[in-house]
Design a protein around this motif. Sequence first.
Motif, mmCIF file in Angstrom:
data_model
loop_
_atom_site.group_PDB
_atom_site.id
_atom_site.type_symbol
_atom_site.label_atom_id
_atom_site.label_comp_id
_atom_site.label_asym_id
_atom_site.label_seq_id
_atom_site.Cartn_x
_atom_site.Cartn_y
_atom_site.Cartn_z
ATOM 1 N N LEU A 152 1.076 -1.201 -0.050
ATOM 2 C CA LEU A 152 0.204 0.212 0.014
ATOM 3 C C LEU A 152 0.986 1.181 0.082
ATOM 4 C CD1 LEU A 152 -2.530 -1.579 2.664
ATOM 5 C CD2 LEU A 152 -3.090 -1.011 0.407
ATOM 6 N N ILE A 191 -12.396 13.257 0.835
ATOM 7 C CA ILE A 191 -12.829 12.391 0.052
ATOM 8 C C ILE A 191 -12.543 10.986 0.309
ATOM 9 C CG2 ILE A 191 -13.069 11.744 -2.593
ATOM 10 C CD1 ILE A 191 -12.589 14.814 -3.162
ATOM 11 N N THR A 193 -13.995 7.153 2.397
ATOM 12 C CA THR A 193 -14.343 6.581 3.836
ATOM 13 C C THR A 193 -13.578 5.213 4.070
ATOM 14 O OG1 THR A 193 -16.358 5.954 2.840
ATOM 15 C CG2 THR A 193 -16.307 7.814 4.172
ATOM 16 N N ALA A 197 -9.232 7.386 6.114
ATOM 17 C CA ALA A 197 -10.377 8.477 6.508
ATOM 18 C C ALA A 197 -10.893 8.258 7.717
ATOM 19 C CB ALA A 197 -11.394 8.365 5.266
ATOM 20 N N GLN A 199 -9.687 6.919 10.389
ATOM 21 C CA GLN A 199 -8.890 7.231 11.520
ATOM 22 C C GLN A 199 -8.605 8.851 11.553
ATOM 23 O OE1 GLN A 199 -5.430 5.059 10.741
ATOM 24 N NE2 GLN A 199 -5.743 3.704 12.270
ATOM 25 N N ARG A 216 -18.336 7.465 -0.815
ATOM 26 C CA ARG A 216 -19.200 6.624 -1.911
ATOM 27 C C ARG A 216 -19.636 5.389 -1.495
ATOM 28 N NH1 ARG A 216 -15.499 6.199 -7.212
ATOM 29 N NH2 ARG A 216 -14.150 4.780 -5.931
ATOM 30 N N LYS A 336 -13.986 -6.309 2.554
ATOM 31 C CA LYS A 336 -13.273 -5.047 2.240
ATOM 32 C C LYS A 336 -12.506 -5.091 3.701
ATOM 33 C CE LYS A 336 -15.210 -1.854 -0.678
ATOM 34 N NZ LYS A 336 -15.521 -0.371 -0.971
ATOM 35 N N THR A 387 -7.979 8.639 -0.453
ATOM 36 C CA THR A 387 -8.638 7.625 -1.786
ATOM 37 C C THR A 387 -7.675 6.532 -2.010
ATOM 38 O OG1 THR A 387 -7.470 9.278 -3.270
ATOM 39 C CG2 THR A 387 -9.765 9.614 -2.775
ATOM 40 N N GLY A 388 -6.823 6.022 -1.150
ATOM 41 C CA GLY A 388 -6.194 4.829 -1.235
ATOM 42 C C GLY A 388 -4.951 4.932 -2.180
ATOM 43 N N PHE A 389 -4.872 3.582 -2.358
ATOM 44 C CA PHE A 389 -3.613 2.946 -3.235
ATOM 45 C C PHE A 389 -3.766 2.126 -4.365
ATOM 46 C CE2 PHE A 389 -3.043 3.627 1.430
ATOM 47 C CZ PHE A 389 -1.876 4.351 1.411
ATOM 48 N N ASN A 506 -10.461 -0.859 -6.946
ATOM 49 C CA ASN A 506 -10.579 0.554 -6.742
ATOM 50 C C ASN A 506 -9.913 1.370 -8.083
ATOM 51 O OD1 ASN A 506 -8.121 -0.439 -5.948
ATOM 52 N ND2 ASN A 506 -7.776 1.167 -4.650
HETATM 53 O O1 N01 Z 1 -7.702 3.508 1.319
HETATM 54 P P1 N01 Z 1 -9.164 2.579 0.814
HETATM 55 P P2 N01 Z 1 -7.230 3.736 2.488
HETATM 56 N N1 N01 Z 1 -14.616 9.398 -5.390
HETATM 57 O O2 N01 Z 1 -8.880 2.307 -0.487
HETATM 58 C C1 N01 Z 1 -12.701 6.299 -1.797
HETATM 59 C C2 N01 Z 1 -4.481 -0.101 5.115
HETATM 60 N N2 N01 Z 1 -4.509 0.981 6.331
HETATM 61 O O3 N01 Z 1 -6.115 4.452 2.621
HETATM 62 O O4 N01 Z 1 -15.037 2.189 -1.464
HETATM 63 C C3 N01 Z 1 -14.979 9.256 -4.292
HETATM 64 O O5 N01 Z 1 -9.587 1.600 1.668
HETATM 65 C C4 N01 Z 1 -13.070 4.826 -1.863
HETATM 66 O O6 N01 Z 1 -14.613 4.758 -2.213
HETATM 67 P P3 N01 Z 1 -15.096 3.400 -2.689
HETATM 68 C C5 N01 Z 1 -5.540 -0.977 5.399
HETATM 69 O O7 N01 Z 1 -5.288 -2.176 4.969
HETATM 70 C C6 N01 Z 1 -4.475 0.757 7.422
HETATM 71 O O8 N01 Z 1 -8.275 3.950 3.568
HETATM 72 O O9 N01 Z 1 -14.079 2.907 -3.644
HETATM 73 N N3 N01 Z 1 -14.383 8.227 -3.266
HETATM 74 C C7 N01 Z 1 -12.679 4.479 -0.256
HETATM 75 O O10 N01 Z 1 -14.011 5.001 0.524
HETATM 76 C C8 N01 Z 1 -6.661 -0.247 4.306
HETATM 77 O O11 N01 Z 1 -7.591 -1.220 3.857
HETATM 78 C C9 N01 Z 1 -4.535 1.396 8.745
HETATM 79 O O12 N01 Z 1 -16.526 3.349 -3.258
HETATM 80 C C10 N01 Z 1 -13.312 7.772 -3.842
HETATM 81 C C11 N01 Z 1 -11.704 5.466 -0.197
HETATM 82 O O13 N01 Z 1 -11.733 6.431 -1.109
HETATM 83 C C12 N01 Z 1 -5.532 0.290 3.275
HETATM 84 O O14 N01 Z 1 -4.556 0.658 3.956
HETATM 85 C C13 N01 Z 1 -4.790 2.835 8.208
HETATM 86 C C14 N01 Z 1 -12.697 7.928 -5.150
HETATM 87 C C15 N01 Z 1 -10.394 4.665 -0.359
HETATM 88 O O15 N01 Z 1 -10.195 3.620 0.851
HETATM 89 C C16 N01 Z 1 -6.217 1.366 2.539
HETATM 90 O O16 N01 Z 1 -7.067 2.279 3.018
HETATM 91 C C17 N01 Z 1 -5.011 3.218 7.073
HETATM 92 C C18 N01 Z 1 -13.529 8.667 -6.084
HETATM 93 N N4 N01 Z 1 -12.964 8.992 -7.180
HETATM 94 C C19 N01 Z 1 -4.807 2.353 6.138
HETATM 95 N N5 N01 Z 1 -11.752 7.061 -5.194
HETATM 96 C C20 N01 Z 1 -4.303 0.886 9.784
HETATM 97 O O17 N01 Z 1 -3.513 0.155 10.038
HETATM 98 C C21 N01 Z 1 -11.496 6.468 -4.009
HETATM 99 N N6 N01 Z 1 -12.569 6.706 -3.318
HETATM 100 C C22 N01 Z 1 -5.384 1.336 10.970
#
Ligand code: N01
Length: 542
Positions: A152, A191, A193, A197, A199, A216, A336, A387-389, A506
Motif C-alpha cells: 500500500l 474524499i 471513507t 479516512a 482514522q 461513496r 473489504k 482515496t487509497g492506493f 478501486n
Molecule cells: O484506502 P481505501 P485507505 N470518489 O482504498 C474512496 C491500510 N490501512 O487509505 O470504496 C470518491 O480503503 C473509496 O470509495 P469506494 C488498510 O489495509 C491501514 O483508507 O471505492 N471516493 C474509499 O472510501 C486499508 O484497507 C490502516 O467507493 C473515492 C476510499 O476512497 C488500506 O490501507 C490505516 C474515489 C479509499 O479507501 C487502504 O486504506 C490506513 C473517488 N473518485 C490504511 N476514489 C491501519 O492500520 C476512491 N474513493 C489502521
Amino acid sequence: MAMGETRTGNEPQARYDVVVVGAGFAGLYLLHRLRGQGLSVRVFEQGSGVGGTWYWNRYPGARCDVESMQYSYSFSDKLQQQWDWSERYAPQPEILAYANHVADRFDLRRDIQFDTRVESAVFDETARRWRVTTADGETSSAQFVVLATGCLSNARMPNIAGIADYAGKTYHTGHWPHEPIDFTGQRVGVIGTGSSAIQSIPLIAEQASQLVVFQRTANFSVPARNAPLTPEDRKQFRDNYPEIRRIAREEMRNGIVTAPPEKGALDEPDEARRRNYEGRWTRGGLTFMAAYNNLALEKAANDTAADFVRAKIAEIVKDPVVAKLLQPDSHPIGSKRICVDTDYYATFNRDNVELVDLRADPIEQITRLGVRAGDKEYPLDAIVFATGFDAMTGSVAKIGIKGRNGRTLNAKWAEGPRTFLGLMSEGFPNLFLITGPGSPSVLSNMIVSIEQHVDWIADCLADMRRQGLDCIEATKEAEDNWVAHVNEVASGTLYPQANSWYMGANVPGKPRVFMPYIGGVGVYRQICNDVATSGYQGFALS
Ligand code: N01
C-alpha cells in the motif's frame, strides 16, 4: 559506487550481490539478514528515511490496527524485550521511531541509499544479472533483486475533473507532509471513507470549522478501544514471546494471536451470538471478525455480524438519515478490510460535520472553490484525498522490470499478477517479491509475513551459494498451479463479492483478480517450507 569499482563505458557503476528496493519493514530486515550472510547489499529507498508506509502515512490519527506487541519484529529477542510500546495500538510517529531505532541498532543506514527511486531493472540473460537504474541515472549490477516495495505504497489520486483548478490546499493521506497541518478554523473536505479516512476524520473534525465527508461506499468499522499499555501488559507478552510468536506464525490464519473460533455464527442462539458480538465490540479491535469461524465463508453467518454493526451505527449516530447512509449495504462485512476507529461514527453527531452521499450525488468536478457534487458546490479551504492506493502491484508496476526475452512484468501481469507463492514470477529469474500477490500479505499481520518471506529468501540464497548455484526461477507449471490454487481458495469465500482493493476494483482498468492468498499464514508457511526442503520444487535452479 561500491568500494574499488571503476566505471567503464556502459558498465554498471556498482556491483552487488543483492539490490533491495525499499527500506520499509521488509527492506530493513532483509538487509540485516543478507548482510549477516556476508552478501553485499544495496537498498534503494525513494523516501528520505526508513519506515516505508509509516514514513509516508503521517495523517492525523494514523496508527496501526494490529496491536503493537504483535505488530513488531520477532527476529531479535533483545529488541522485543527492550522496546517499550506506549499504547495498545501504536501511533504512526512511534512506529516510525521504532523503524529508525532498528535501522540504528543494526547499523543498517550505511547500505541504504535514500532519496533514490529505482526506475528500471533489466535482466541480462548472458551475465545472469540484473541491471538496476535509478531515477538519477545511476546503474548497478546485481545478481538478485528483491522488491520490498510494500503493498500500500502507491498512493492513488482519483481522476476527478478540475483538481488542477482548485485554489485551496490538497493533501493525500498516503503522502502527508512532514510538518504538522493545522486545520483550525478551516472548511475541510475529506474524499473517501476507508481506514485512512476513518482514522483521520474524528481528529480533523475537532480542528476544522466545518468538515464535509464525501462518501461513496460506507465501510464497516469497529472501535479500537485504544489505551496505554501498562508495564504488566508488556510483561505478559515479553514473558511469553516465544510461544506467542510461534502461535502467530504457525496456527493463526492472519498472524495475530487470538482464540480461534470453534463455532459457526448460526450454531448459537440469537442471544448468545449477540453477547459474543457485544463482548468483542466492547474489547475492540480486528478480532471482532474472529467471533465465528464462518463469517468470511457464508453470507447468512456474515449477515449476523454485519447486522450487529449496522445496529451499533444506528445507536451511535443520532440523525437517522445520516445513520442509514453510514450503514454499509453493498458488501459482506470483512470482505473489504474492516476498519478500526476511535469515535468515527460519533463524529457525525457534531454540528460541524456533514456527510455527502456520493452514490446519490456523485462528485461532478472540483472547482476553484471546492467540490461540486449533486448540483451543489461545497466551498473548502482544504481537500484531503483519503482515496487509497494502487495496492499490491502498483509500486512494482512503476518500475520498468524486464525479464527473459525482454518481456516486461507489466505485460505479463496485464490480466492480473501471476506468481509462484507470491515470491517469484516465471520469466524473471533471481527477482523476488516480499509479501507479493499470491501470498497472505495484506490479509495478515504484515510483520509476520515479512519476516517469513525474508527468512525464506535469505535461506534460499544461502542454500544456492552452498550448492554453487546462481540462478533461481519459478517454473510455469508451478506458477499456473499456484495461481489456480489462490483463485480457488478465494472463490470459496465472500471476499470476491466486494469491490475492494484486494480485487483491484478501486483502480479503473485494473484487472479484477483477488490478489492475496487467503489460505492462512500457517498453511502458507508450511507450503513454503516444504518447497524449500524438497529441493525447491516448482523452481528451476542452475
Ligand atoms: O484506502 P481505501 P485507505 N470518489 O482504498 C474512496 C491500510 N490501512 O487509505 O470504496 C470518491 O480503503 C473509496 O470509495 P469506494 C488498510 O489495509 C491501514 O483508507 O471505492 N471516493 C474509499 O472510501 C486499508 O484497507 C490502516 O467507493 C473515492 C476510499 O476512497 C488500506 O490501507 C490505516 C474515489 C479509499 O479507501 C487502504 O486504506 C490506513 C473517488 N473518485 C490504511 N476514489 C491501519 O492500520 C476512491 N474513493 C489502521
